[in-house]
Write an enzyme that holds these catalytic residues in place. Structure first.
Site, PDB file in Angstrom:
ATOM      1  N   SER A  80       0.850  -1.192   0.000  1.00  0.00           N
ATOM      2  CA  SER A  80       0.000   0.000   0.000  1.00  0.00           C
ATOM      3  C   SER A  80       0.877   1.230   0.000  1.00  0.00           C
ATOM      4  O   SER A  80       2.062   1.167   0.365  1.00  0.00           O
ATOM      5  CB  SER A  80      -0.884  -0.001   1.254  1.00  0.00           C
ATOM      6  OG  SER A  80      -1.524   1.251   1.447  1.00  0.00           O
TER       7      SER A  80
ATOM      8  N   TYR B  77      -2.732  -0.215  10.201  1.00  0.00           N
ATOM      9  CA  TYR B  77      -2.667  -0.529   8.771  1.00  0.00           C
ATOM     10  C   TYR B  77      -1.260  -0.273   8.235  1.00  0.00           C
ATOM     11  O   TYR B  77      -0.687  -1.106   7.525  1.00  0.00           O
ATOM     12  CB  TYR B  77      -3.697   0.312   8.025  1.00  0.00           C
ATOM     13  CG  TYR B  77      -3.901  -0.101   6.591  1.00  0.00           C
ATOM     14  CD1 TYR B  77      -4.707  -1.190   6.281  1.00  0.00           C
ATOM     15  CD2 TYR B  77      -3.298   0.589   5.547  1.00  0.00           C
ATOM     16  CE1 TYR B  77      -4.903  -1.583   4.957  1.00  0.00           C
ATOM     17  CE2 TYR B  77      -3.483   0.210   4.231  1.00  0.00           C
ATOM     18  CZ  TYR B  77      -4.291  -0.875   3.937  1.00  0.00           C
ATOM     19  OH  TYR B  77      -4.466  -1.261   2.635  1.00  0.00           O
TER      20      TYR B  77
END
Length: 269
Positions: A142, A155
């Site tokens: 990501s 995250y």
């Protein structure tokens, strides 16, 4: 990989979002598919949508955080397809909230899926990938694996872990028939935030709206992933903004952190 025609690809998190878009794109390239997700009903709908492609599609209901279930998965795939040439460790979840407000149980949960799910997929399938003349691993990272942002401690931590693990594993695989690509998409048009965990409904909705306004279509990410596999790219970044983020993080880590901190003050979550 020189060709994807008549190869077998395993895709985790295949019931929605990037995983679903990638399943469609791989089928268009001629891949047979072993689709993995925790949502069996959604997998059935994906298989129905893929029926016109004429590809063999097997469904495997599994939680990628479940080690024993994942280690048993390769035999199921081999029973259905005979070979496995590609695994895409795509399954992921989100936790929305500032670290002080996020329960540690949510940190355990997100690491189980986002990090251990990748490790489990690689550990389970790598021995079978090595049997093939050419094979490939794709690990989903990501833009949050390039820079950490406020409200995304859990995250970001999982994605930085995926990045480090994948870079080290790729180095170990050099000279072998198995390639490895790490994917760094920016905000993507999926439901990962709305179906994830959050410290409050308001937090979840604020983050979801923020991402939706900047979202890249999942189909675009899928096409870039396929191109990365074919080129055996070490990294695939999707989105001009995130090429700039990557450049800034490499050029000056201190400057990038300072900019990130200031931007975080303007975030609606």
């Amino acid at each position: 990989m020189n060709t994807l025609m008549d190869r077998t690809a395993v895709v985790t998190g295949a019931a929605s979002g990037i995983g679903k878009a990638l399943a469609q794109r791989l089928a268009e390239e001629g891949c047979h598919l072993a689709l993995v997700d925790i949502d069996g009903e959604a997998l059935e709908r994906v298989r129905a949508e893929l029926a016109p492609t004429g590809r063999t599609v097997s469904l495997h209901v599994a939680n990628v955080a479940d080690r024993l279930r994942m280690l048993a998965l390769p035999e199921e795939v081999l029973a259905a397809h005979g070979h496995v040439h590609l695994i895409v460790n795509n399954a992921g979840v989100s936790v929305a909230g500032r670290f002080e407000d996020v329960p540690l149980e949510d940190m355990d949960w997100i690491f189980g899926v986002n990090f251990w799910g990748v490790v489990h997929g690689c550990k389970a399938f790598l021995p079978y990938l090595r049997r093939e003349p050419e094979a490939h691993i794709v690990n989903m990272c990501s833009s949050f694996g390039l820079l950490g942002f406020a409200g995304k401690t859990g995250y970001s931590a999982t994605k930085f872990a995926v990045r480090g693990f994948s870079e080290a594993l790729r180095a170990e695989l050099l000279g072998s028939p198995v390639g490895l690509t790490v994917v760094y998409p920016g905000a993507v048009d999926t439901n990962i935030v709305r179906t994830g965990r959050a410290v409050s409904d308001a937090q979840r909705e604020a983050e979801a709206r923020f991402i939706t306004g900047r979202a890249i279509p999942a189909s675009r990410v899928a096409s870039r992933i396929v191109r990365g596999i074919q080129r055996e790219s070490a990294r695939v970044l999707v989105g001009l903004d995130y090429h700039l983020v990557d450049w800034m993080a490499r050029l000056s880590p201190e400057m990038s952190q300072a900019v990130t901190a200031r931007l975080s003050q303007r975030m609606p979550f």
